[in-house]
Design a protein around this motif. Structure first.
Motif, PDB file in Angstrom:
ATOM      1  N   TRP A  85      29.519 -13.840 -21.576  1.00 33.82           N
ATOM      2  CA  TRP A  85      29.983 -15.209 -21.340  1.00 33.82           C
ATOM      3  C   TRP A  85      31.383 -15.370 -21.923  1.00 33.82           C
ATOM      4  N   HIS A  86      32.225 -16.126 -21.230  1.00 31.59           N
ATOM      5  CA  HIS A  86      33.586 -16.428 -21.682  1.00 31.59           C
ATOM      6  C   HIS A  86      33.781 -17.939 -21.609  1.00 31.59           C
ATOM      7  N   THR A  87      34.249 -18.539 -22.702  1.00 31.68           N
ATOM      8  CA  THR A  87      34.487 -19.981 -22.743  1.00 31.68           C
ATOM      9  C   THR A  87      35.906 -20.298 -22.280  1.00 31.68           C
ATOM     10  N   ILE A  88      36.011 -21.216 -21.332  1.00 34.35           N
ATOM     11  CA  ILE A  88      37.308 -21.683 -20.837  1.00 34.35           C
ATOM     12  C   ILE A  88      37.760 -22.835 -21.735  1.00 34.35           C
ATOM     13  N   THR A  89      38.821 -22.621 -22.484  1.00 35.32           N
ATOM     14  CA  THR A  89      39.319 -23.646 -23.409  1.00 35.32           C
ATOM     15  C   THR A  89      40.501 -24.403 -22.800  1.00 35.32           C
ATOM     16  N   GLN A  90      40.802 -25.546 -23.382  1.00 35.26           N
ATOM     17  CA  GLN A  90      41.971 -26.300 -22.927  1.00 35.26           C
ATOM     18  C   GLN A  90      43.248 -25.520 -23.212  1.00 35.26           C
TER      19      GLN A  90
ATOM     20  N   HIS B  30      42.067 -24.262 -13.531  1.00 34.39           N
ATOM     21  CA  HIS B  30      42.646 -23.942 -12.240  1.00 34.39           C
ATOM     22  C   HIS B  30      41.731 -22.929 -11.554  1.00 34.39           C
ATOM     23  N   GLY B  31      41.535 -23.076 -10.258  1.00 35.69           N
ATOM     24  CA  GLY B  31      40.749 -22.084  -9.530  1.00 35.69           C
ATOM     25  C   GLY B  31      41.334 -20.692  -9.677  1.00 35.69           C
ATOM     26  N   TYR B  32      42.673 -20.603  -9.630  1.00 35.69           N
ATOM     27  CA  TYR B  32      43.315 -19.291  -9.753  1.00 35.69           C
ATOM     28  C   TYR B  32      43.220 -18.728 -11.175  1.00 35.69           C
ATOM     29  N   LEU B  33      43.046 -19.588 -12.166  1.00 32.53           N
ATOM     30  CA  LEU B  33      42.787 -19.092 -13.514  1.00 32.53           C
ATOM     31  C   LEU B  33      41.455 -18.347 -13.527  1.00 32.53           C
ATOM     32  N   THR B  34      40.441 -18.946 -12.925  1.00 37.75           N
ATOM     33  CA  THR B  34      39.136 -18.285 -12.917  1.00 37.75           C
ATOM     34  C   THR B  34      39.189 -16.977 -12.128  1.00 37.75           C
ATOM     35  N   LEU B  35      39.955 -16.946 -11.048  1.00 37.30           N
ATOM     36  CA  LEU B  35      40.126 -15.695 -10.298  1.00 37.30           C
ATOM     37  C   LEU B  35      40.849 -14.644 -11.126  1.00 37.30           C
ATOM     38  N   SER B  36      41.852 -15.078 -11.882  1.00 37.90           N
ATOM     39  CA  SER B  36      42.647 -14.121 -12.656  1.00 37.90           C
ATOM     40  C   SER B  36      41.850 -13.469 -13.777  1.00 37.90           C
TER      41      SER B  36
ATOM     42  N   TYR C 225      39.511  -8.857 -16.424  1.00 35.07           N
ATOM     43  CA  TYR C 225      39.011  -8.915 -17.799  1.00 35.07           C
ATOM     44  C   TYR C 225      37.480  -8.833 -17.820  1.00 35.07           C
ATOM     45  N   LEU C 226      36.833  -9.634 -16.993  1.00 33.29           N
ATOM     46  CA  LEU C 226      35.370  -9.657 -16.958  1.00 33.29           C
ATOM     47  C   LEU C 226      34.803  -8.374 -16.339  1.00 33.29           C
ATOM     48  N   TRP C 227      35.492  -7.818 -15.344  1.00 33.46           N
ATOM     49  CA  TRP C 227      35.071  -6.577 -14.696  1.00 33.46           C
ATOM     50  C   TRP C 227      35.017  -5.430 -15.704  1.00 33.46           C
ATOM     51  N   LYS C 228      35.979  -5.386 -16.619  1.00 37.05           N
ATOM     52  CA  LYS C 228      36.013  -4.311 -17.627  1.00 37.05           C
ATOM     53  C   LYS C 228      34.808  -4.376 -18.564  1.00 37.05           C
ATOM     54  N   GLN C 229      34.137  -5.519 -18.634  1.00 33.39           N
ATOM     55  CA  GLN C 229      32.917  -5.643 -19.434  1.00 33.39           C
ATOM     56  C   GLN C 229      31.690  -5.131 -18.680  1.00 33.39           C
ATOM     57  N   ILE C 230      31.828  -4.981 -17.371  1.00 25.00           N
ATOM     58  CA  ILE C 230      30.722  -4.551 -16.522  1.00 25.00           C
ATOM     59  C   ILE C 230      30.763  -3.050 -16.286  1.00 25.00           C
ATOM     60  N   ALA C 231      31.949  -2.537 -15.968  1.00 29.33           N
ATOM     61  CA  ALA C 231      32.064  -1.137 -15.565  1.00 29.33           C
ATOM     62  C   ALA C 231      33.213  -0.436 -16.278  1.00 29.33           C
TER      63      ALA C 231
END
Length: 152
Positions: free
Chosen positions: A23-28, A63-69, A73-79
Motif C-alpha cells: 500500500w502507498h499513501t497519496i499525501t498532499q 492527479h490521474g497522471y500522478l497515479t499512472l506515474s 515504483y509499484l511494479w518494482k514491488q511486484i516483480a
C-alpha cells in the motif's frame, strides 16, 4: 515477490496474476510536488480549503497522471526482472479511470501478464494494471502497460 531471470521464466506466467504491491499513501505533499513538476495547479488537486466546500469529494484528489506515474515504483514491488541490460516503458493502452484517489488514500497495484512476445531478442510484455484504493470497491483505474526487456 516474483523473480524472473529470462524470457522462458516470464512466459511461464502468461495469463496469471503476477502479484500485488504494498500500500502507498497519496499525501498532499506528493500531489503538490506533482503539480509543481507538471504545472497542473487545478484547484481540485492543490487548494485544500476550496476543495472542502466546492469539490464533490470534499477534499483534494490526486492527479490521474500522478497515479499512472506510480506504476514503475509499484511494479518494482511486484516483480524483480533480472539479467537485463535495459528495461523500457514502451506504452500504455486502454486505460480507464474508475474513480478519483482522494488525498491520504492508500493505493495498491495488482498486475497480471496478458501477453508476451520475443521481438528478435527483445521481450515485449503487456501487463494489466489495476490500481485499487483501500476501502473502495471500484479501482482508481484499469489498463495495460507495455514494457520492453533486453535480457543479457
Amino acid at each position: 515477490m516474483l523473480i524472473v531471470n529470462n524470457f522462458e521464466e516470464y512466459e511461464a506466467h502468461l495469463g496469471k496474476e503476477l502479484g500485488i504491491s504494498q500500500w502507498h499513501t497519496i499525501t498532499q505533499e506528493q500531489i503538490n510536488k506533482f503539480a509543481d513538476a507538471t504545472l497542473d495547479y487545478q484547484w481540485i488537486h492543490t487548494d485544500t480549503e476550496r476543495a472542502k466546500t466546492d469539490s464533490p469529494f470534499n477534499t483534494t484528489i490526486a492527479h490521474g497522471y500522478l497515479t499512472l506515474s506510480l506504476i514503475p515504483y509499484l511494479w518494482k514491488q511486484i516483480a524483480d526482472i533480472r539479467n537485463i541490460k535495459m528495461e523500457i516503458n514502451y506504452g500504455i493502452e486502454s486505460f480507464k479511470f474508475g474513480q478519483a484517489v482522494k488525498v491520504n488514500s492508500e493505493i495498491q497495484l495488482k498486475a497480471k501478464l496478458l501477453a508476451i512476445s520475443n521481438l528478435r531478442g527483445i521481450t515485449k510484455v503487456v501487463i494489466q494494471a489495476i490500481l485499487d484504493i483501500k476501502g473502495e470497491a471500484k479501482p482508481a483505474y484499469i489498463g495495460n502497460v507495455v514494457f520492453l526487456y533486453h535480457f543479457n
